[in-house]
Enzyme design. Structure first.
Site, PDB file in Angstrom:
ATOM      1  N   ASN A  81      73.054 -22.222 -86.066  1.00  0.00           N
ATOM      2  CA  ASN A  81      72.397 -21.883 -87.368  1.00  0.00           C
ATOM      3  C   ASN A  81      73.038 -20.540 -87.908  1.00  0.00           C
ATOM      4  O   ASN A  81      73.125 -19.725 -87.259  1.00  0.00           O
ATOM      5  CB  ASN A  81      70.854 -21.535 -86.738  1.00  0.00           C
ATOM      6  N   ALA A  82      73.114 -20.464 -89.376  1.00  0.00           N
ATOM      7  CA  ALA A  82      73.704 -19.403 -90.186  1.00  0.00           C
ATOM      8  C   ALA A  82      75.040 -19.222 -89.800  1.00  0.00           C
ATOM      9  O   ALA A  82      75.169 -18.048 -89.655  1.00  0.00           O
ATOM     10  CB  ALA A  82      72.572 -18.389 -90.177  1.00  0.00           C
ATOM     11  N   ASP A 125      63.406 -16.834 -81.671  1.00  0.00           N
ATOM     12  CA  ASP A 125      63.198 -16.558 -83.015  1.00  0.00           C
ATOM     13  C   ASP A 125      62.068 -16.659 -83.688  1.00  0.00           C
ATOM     14  O   ASP A 125      61.952 -16.958 -84.853  1.00  0.00           O
ATOM     15  CB  ASP A 125      64.575 -17.383 -83.700  1.00  0.00           C
ATOM     16  N   GLY A 135      63.175 -18.722 -89.055  1.00  0.00           N
ATOM     17  CA  GLY A 135      62.695 -18.546 -87.540  1.00  0.00           C
ATOM     18  C   GLY A 135      61.642 -19.717 -87.239  1.00  0.00           C
ATOM     19  O   GLY A 135      61.641 -20.762 -87.766  1.00  0.00           O
TER      20      GLY A 135
END
Length: 381
Positions: free
Chosen positions: A216-217, A268, A303
């Site tokens: 992710n990201a 997260d 999140g």
């Protein structure tokens, strides 16, 4: 302020020890494990409780309606919320924000550490996630990304115990920053990055040691352009991953499990964790909890609502044994931070214990030998 501990207790059941499962008793004095007694056992052969090391969450923004950026009381609330789900240690995780807001949040976390709740997960320090990330890969982070300087990092580290920091390695000067933080004992993870495979490998050589919410990201894997994900799969010893089965497809999780020896779980989680559907804060932003996830208004995942007990069950549904899943929630994150007295049920370790029933539901949680959640299933010794 010292936190009281139970003077002496014994816990009985299937004990997950570093040498395997034992059916017997865990004896605790003054918050630490004094003795582990029992015979080797397969816990599948009985219905007695399963006793695991307390879970360690190195990436948690909030819970119980509170966000870590909101101050001392919010940190208490998130720590008290997550202990109900088996988390006995955590890093309060900040968001990308304006400089003064980051400084204020760190000061508030330190205030909490000076007077912690006695019915909460232990807060080990801070995970600084941003603002030193790539503005082109914010994910759900606000638009306050910036480049790090050693002078500013020194000022922040003077405000709170920063144990872990997420950086985008491709930003100017960040190679030097990674070396500096590594020398200071701060663990550096690569995340919110548009960096290439080569920049990821170079950052690892400079002292970076993990990856933030793997997949992710960050730049993805392509067979001619392997990206940051490729650097992690090819070279990482450690990486964190959100196993809510929403952020990462089960097939990708299985690939990471085969490639990264000490892949470990994080939640997260946001203020929405442990709360009903509705509107919550994530740093300065509003997010919505619905359909099992948390999203910004544009639909971006923001999140999670994951708790560590569910992360454990999800790993088991993917085919890991309970012992293997436990390592990825307790032992590996402890080792990642260089902590040897948590994350394991062994003599001398802190008596952080999660007790589960045969269906892997929480029965009780002990922190430093104190019963902080559930009912004690055995009498005091």
């Amino acid at each position: 302020m010292p936190i009281p501990t139970e003077p002496s207790i014994s816990l009985r059941g299937n004990l997950l020890t570093p040498s395997g499962w034992r059916l017997g008793e865990l004896h605790v004095d003054a918050g630490r494990i004094r003795a582990v007694e029992g015979e080797a056992v397969d816990p599948a052969d009985n219905d007695l409780p399963r006793l695991l090391p307390g879970f360690i969450d190195l990436h948690v923004h909030g819970g119980g309606g509170a966000d870590a950026m909101e101050g001392q009381k919010a940190v208490a609330t998130l720590a008290e919320t997550h202990v109900r789900f088996g988390t006995t240690s955590l890093l309060a995780t900040t968001m990308t924000a304006r400089r003064d807001e980051v400084r204020q949040a760190l000061g508030e976390i330190t205030k909490y550490l000076e007077s912690p709740s006695t019915v909460a997960a232990r807060v080990l320090g801070v995970h600084l996630e941003g603002p030193y990330i790539n503005p082109g890969k914010l994910g759900a982070q606000p638009q306050h990304a910036q480049t790090a300087s050693i002078e500013e990092l020194d000022a922040l580290m003077a405000l709170a115990p920063i144990r872990l920091m997420t950086l985008a390695p491709e930003l100017s000067g960040h190679a030097e920053v990674i070396r500096y933080l590594s020398d200071k004992g701060v663990r550096v993870q690569l995340g919110h990055t548009l960096g290439s495979y080569e920049e990821g490998v170079e950052a690892l050589a400079h002292g970076a040691c993990g990856f933030t919410h793997l997949f992710n990201a960050m730049t993805g894997l392509h067979h001619r352009k392997p990206g940051m994900v490729g650097a992690a799969l090819a070279h990482a010893e450690y990486a964190e991953l959100i196993p809510d089965l929403l952020h990462v497809h089960p097939g990708a999780i299985r690939a990471a499990l085969r490639c990264i020896p000490r892949l470990y779980a994080v939640t997260d989680s946001t203020a929405a964790a442990g709360m009903p559907d509705g509107e919550y804060k994530l740093g300065e932003q509003s997010v919505t909890k619905c359909l099992g996830g948390v999203r910004l208004a544009d639909g971006t995942l923001a999140g999670s609502t994951l708790t560590m007990d569910q992360a454990l069950r999800n790993f088991v549904t993917l085919g890991l044994s309970l012992a293997e899943a436990s390592d990825r929630l307790s032992l590996f994150p402890a080792e990642f931070l260089g902590l040897h007295d948590i994350g394991r049920l062994s003599v001398g370790a802190k008596a952080d214990v999660v007790t589960l029933d045969a269906d892997l539901n929480i029965v009780s949680v002990h922190v430093d030998g104190r019963l902080v959640c559930g009912e004690s299933h055995v009498p005091h010794a």
